[in-house]
Design a protein around this motif. Structure first.
Motif, PDB file in Angstrom:
ATOM      1  N   LEU A  15       0.852  -1.192   0.000  1.00 58.40           N
ATOM      2  CA  LEU A  15       0.000   0.000   0.000  1.00 58.40           C
ATOM      3  C   LEU A  15       0.883   1.237   0.000  1.00 58.40           C
ATOM      4  CD1 LEU A  15      -2.590  -1.146   2.695  1.00 58.40           C
ATOM      5  CD2 LEU A  15      -2.766  -1.348   0.224  1.00 58.40           C
ATOM      6  N   LYS A  16       0.524   2.186  -0.832  1.00 59.85           N
ATOM      7  CA  LYS A  16       1.296   3.429  -0.930  1.00 59.85           C
ATOM      8  C   LYS A  16       0.568   4.519  -0.146  1.00 59.85           C
ATOM      9  CE  LYS A  16       4.092   5.017  -4.297  1.00 59.85           C
ATOM     10  NZ  LYS A  16       4.466   5.330  -5.650  1.00 59.85           N
ATOM     11  N   ASP A  19       2.226  10.186   1.344  1.00 55.44           N
ATOM     12  CA  ASP A  19       3.567  10.789   1.301  1.00 55.44           C
ATOM     13  C   ASP A  19       4.527   9.997   0.402  1.00 55.44           C
ATOM     14  OD1 ASP A  19       4.166   8.519   2.762  1.00 55.44           O
ATOM     15  OD2 ASP A  19       4.833   9.592   4.554  1.00 55.44           O
ATOM     16  N   GLY A  20       4.019   8.932  -0.247  1.00 57.29           N
ATOM     17  CA  GLY A  20       4.831   8.146  -1.169  1.00 57.29           C
ATOM     18  C   GLY A  20       5.460   6.909  -0.553  1.00 57.29           C
ATOM     19  N   ALA A  21       5.456   6.821   0.774  1.00 63.55           N
ATOM     20  CA  ALA A  21       6.029   5.645   1.440  1.00 63.55           C
ATOM     21  C   ALA A  21       5.172   4.415   1.141  1.00 63.55           C
ATOM     22  CB  ALA A  21       6.099   5.877   2.948  1.00 63.55           C
ATOM     23  N   THR A  22       5.834   3.281   1.021  1.00 64.17           N
ATOM     24  CA  THR A  22       5.132   2.027   0.768  1.00 64.17           C
ATOM     25  C   THR A  22       5.132   1.186   2.038  1.00 64.17           C
ATOM     26  OG1 THR A  22       5.817   2.051  -1.542  1.00 64.17           O
ATOM     27  CG2 THR A  22       5.081  -0.050  -0.667  1.00 64.17           C
ATOM     28  N   ARG A  23       3.993   0.616   2.369  1.00 62.24           N
ATOM     29  CA  ARG A  23       3.851  -0.251   3.529  1.00 62.24           C
ATOM     30  C   ARG A  23       3.356  -1.616   3.055  1.00 62.24           C
ATOM     31  NH1 ARG A  23       6.631   1.857   7.440  1.00 62.24           N
ATOM     32  NH2 ARG A  23       5.515   0.559   8.914  1.00 62.24           N
ATOM     33  N   THR A  24       3.848  -2.668   3.674  1.00 62.40           N
ATOM     34  CA  THR A  24       3.383  -4.014   3.379  1.00 62.40           C
ATOM     35  C   THR A  24       2.363  -4.388   4.443  1.00 62.40           C
ATOM     36  OG1 THR A  24       5.543  -4.582   2.466  1.00 62.40           O
ATOM     37  CG2 THR A  24       4.082  -6.410   3.035  1.00 62.40           C
TER      38      THR A  24
END
Length: 70
Positions: A15-16, A19-24
Motif C-alpha cells: 500500500l502506498k 507521502d509516497g512511502a510504501t507499507r506491506t
C-alpha cells in the motif's frame, strides 16, 4: 439476529501512503451475512507487516553471507 461471517484468506498487499512511502500489509476481509438478505456488512482486518518483512530480509542476507563465508 445472528450474523454469520465468511472470512477470506489474508492477502499481502503493498500500500502506498499519500507521502509516497510504501507499507506491506496483510488484509483479511470478513463478509457479514444475514439469512435471506445477503451481505449486510464487512469487517476488514489490516495488519502492517513492513518491519517484520524487513527483519526477515536482513536475517536472510546475514544467513547468505554466513553460508558464503563458510
Amino acid at each position: 439476529s445472528e450474523f454469520p461471517a465468511t472470512t477470506q484468506a489474508p492477502r499481502e498487499w503493498e500500500l502506498k501512503r499519500p507521502d509516497g512511502a510504501t507499507r506491506t500489509c496483510w488484509v483479511s476481509p470478513c463478509r457479514l451475512t444475514d439469512e435471506g438478505q445477503g451481505t449486510t456488512g464487512w469487517i476488514v482486518l489490516v495488519m502492517d507487516v513492513t518491519e517484520q518483512r524487513a527483519a526477515e530480509r536482513r536475517t536472510q542476507t546475514l544467513a547468505d553471507q554466513l553460508a558464503h563465508a563458510d
